[in-house]
Design a protein around this motif. Structure first.
Motif, PDB file in Angstrom:
ATOM      1  N   ILE A  71      34.909  37.078  42.432  1.00 10.83           N
ATOM      2  CA  ILE A  71      35.131  38.230  41.549  1.00 10.83           C
ATOM      3  C   ILE A  71      36.195  37.922  40.504  1.00 10.83           C
ATOM      4  O   ILE A  71      36.027  38.218  39.314  1.00 10.83           O
ATOM      5  CB  ILE A  71      35.506  39.473  42.382  1.00 10.83           C
ATOM      6  CG1 ILE A  71      34.317  39.924  43.233  1.00 10.83           C
ATOM      7  CG2 ILE A  71      35.982  40.619  41.479  1.00 10.83           C
ATOM      8  CD1 ILE A  71      34.664  40.984  44.269  1.00 10.83           C
ATOM      9  N   TRP A  72      37.290  37.319  40.934  1.00 16.03           N
ATOM     10  CA  TRP A  72      38.354  36.974  39.985  1.00 16.03           C
ATOM     11  C   TRP A  72      37.818  36.075  38.863  1.00 16.03           C
ATOM     12  O   TRP A  72      38.101  36.302  37.682  1.00 16.03           O
ATOM     13  CB  TRP A  72      39.495  36.266  40.712  1.00 16.03           C
ATOM     14  CG  TRP A  72      40.534  37.153  41.313  1.00 16.03           C
ATOM     15  CD1 TRP A  72      40.789  37.356  42.644  1.00 16.03           C
ATOM     16  CD2 TRP A  72      41.515  37.937  40.615  1.00 16.03           C
ATOM     17  NE1 TRP A  72      41.839  38.211  42.818  1.00 16.03           N
ATOM     18  CE2 TRP A  72      42.307  38.590  41.585  1.00 16.03           C
ATOM     19  CE3 TRP A  72      41.788  38.157  39.272  1.00 16.03           C
ATOM     20  CZ2 TRP A  72      43.362  39.437  41.245  1.00 16.03           C
ATOM     21  CZ3 TRP A  72      42.833  39.007  38.936  1.00 16.03           C
ATOM     22  CH2 TRP A  72      43.612  39.636  39.917  1.00 16.03           C
ATOM     23  N   MET A  73      37.042  35.047  39.230  1.00 18.30           N
ATOM     24  CA  MET A  73      36.554  34.115  38.214  1.00 18.30           C
ATOM     25  C   MET A  73      35.458  34.736  37.358  1.00 18.30           C
ATOM     26  O   MET A  73      35.437  34.557  36.127  1.00 18.30           O
ATOM     27  CB  MET A  73      36.055  32.832  38.877  1.00 18.30           C
ATOM     28  CG  MET A  73      37.168  31.996  39.477  1.00 18.30           C
ATOM     29  SD  MET A  73      36.602  30.387  40.104  1.00 18.30           S
ATOM     30  CE  MET A  73      35.660  30.910  41.539  1.00 18.30           C
ATOM     31  N   ALA A  74      34.549  35.479  37.980  1.00 21.77           N
ATOM     32  CA  ALA A  74      33.447  36.077  37.217  1.00 21.77           C
ATOM     33  C   ALA A  74      33.965  37.060  36.179  1.00 21.77           C
ATOM     34  O   ALA A  74      33.375  37.211  35.102  1.00 21.77           O
ATOM     35  CB  ALA A  74      32.471  36.763  38.174  1.00 21.77           C
ATOM     36  N   ARG A  75      35.054  37.737  36.486  1.00 22.83           N
ATOM     37  CA  ARG A  75      35.640  38.679  35.522  1.00 22.83           C
ATOM     38  C   ARG A  75      36.159  37.973  34.267  1.00 22.83           C
ATOM     39  O   ARG A  75      36.369  38.620  33.242  1.00 22.83           O
ATOM     40  CB  ARG A  75      36.779  39.451  36.177  1.00 22.83           C
ATOM     41  CG  ARG A  75      36.319  40.534  37.127  1.00 22.83           C
ATOM     42  CD  ARG A  75      37.493  41.230  37.763  1.00 22.83           C
ATOM     43  NE  ARG A  75      37.096  42.465  38.447  1.00 22.83           N
ATOM     44  CZ  ARG A  75      37.943  43.261  39.096  1.00 22.83           C
ATOM     45  NH1 ARG A  75      39.232  42.949  39.151  1.00 22.83           N
ATOM     46  NH2 ARG A  75      37.509  44.354  39.692  1.00 22.83           N
ATOM     47  N   ALA A  76      36.358  36.679  34.345  1.00 17.70           N
ATOM     48  CA  ALA A  76      36.859  35.934  33.192  1.00 17.70           C
ATOM     49  C   ALA A  76      35.741  35.441  32.287  1.00 17.70           C
ATOM     50  O   ALA A  76      36.013  34.918  31.198  1.00 17.70           O
ATOM     51  CB  ALA A  76      37.688  34.740  33.674  1.00 17.70           C
TER      52      ALA A  76
END
Length: 224
Positions: free
Chosen positions: A75-80
């Motif tokens: 989730i953290w990476m996909a939000r970027a």
């Protein structure tokens, strides 16, 4: 050591509260993972924010993650990622993968994230065959025994400029043991030896302390 851990956790909490506060989707992902009995080994919030910043700073559009767990780091990476970005994450356990898919959908990211289930060393050749790469950013956080194989595959699926991050590389300091009796340490040392010999990779590693204890990460860039 316990006093040190208390201090490290307190400092992590200070950083997190100010710079990487939890939100509903992230908190729910951790809660759902815990309720499903997944091991509580997801990255810390400030580490998740670091991955997010690295992906954004690099301008990555295609991300590969090896080791999904409950999808917290995903989730953290996909939000970027931009709207036309894509993240493929590989998870060995069908139970973990199902939890991750639910967490990712709750976060509204299921349109740009694909969770593939099975042994990563079986899935990675399929990604190569399907021309899923090249990936701009690769995060490796799976079984440590296979770290050298995962880095080799990351290199195959990369391009010049691709960034590769490998988590949990210090192993509580055991990484410096010349003849470890821990397969996870042996695999990680073999990974370091591979990277040191590989002319296409420029890399460093750093030790970290925090709520997850004493460990560290490796950061590499594909040069050619």
């Amino acid at each position: 050591m316990s006093n040190d851990q208390d201090q490290w956790t307190t400092v992590d909490r200070y950083f997190t509260d100010l710079l990487a506060p939890d939100d509903e989707a992230l908190t729910a992902a951790l809660d759902a993972s815990r309720a499903a009995g997944l091991p509580e080994i997801a990255v810390a919030p400030n580490q998740g924010k670091l991955l997010n910043l690295l992906v954004r700073t690099h301008g990555a559009k295609r991300v590969l993650e090896i080791g999904t767990l409950g999808g917290y780091s995903t989730i953290w990476m996909a939000r970027a990622l931009p709207a036309d970005g894509r993240l493929i994450t590989l998870e060995y356990s069908p139970v973990h993968a199902d939890v991750a898919r639910s967490n990712i959908a709750r976060a509204g990211l299921d349109k740009i994230v694909d969770v593939l289930t099975g042994p990563a060393l079986d899935l990675l050749p399929v990604l190569e065959e399907e021309a899923a790469g090249p990936f701009d950013f690769v995060f490796i956080d799976a079984d440590k025994v296979n770290n050298p194989h995962y880095v080799s595959w990351a290199l195959k699926l990369s391009r010049p400029g691709t960034v590769i991050v490998v988590d949990n590389v210090v192993r509580g300091g055991k990484i410096a043991t010349a003849h470890p009796d821990d397969p996870a340490v042996t695999g990680t040392r073999e990974m370091f030896d591979l990277i040191a010999r590989e002319p296409r990779l420029d890399a460093t590693a750093v030790q970290t302390v925090g709520s997850k204890g004493y460990d560290g990460l490796l950061l590499a860039r594909v040069t050619d």
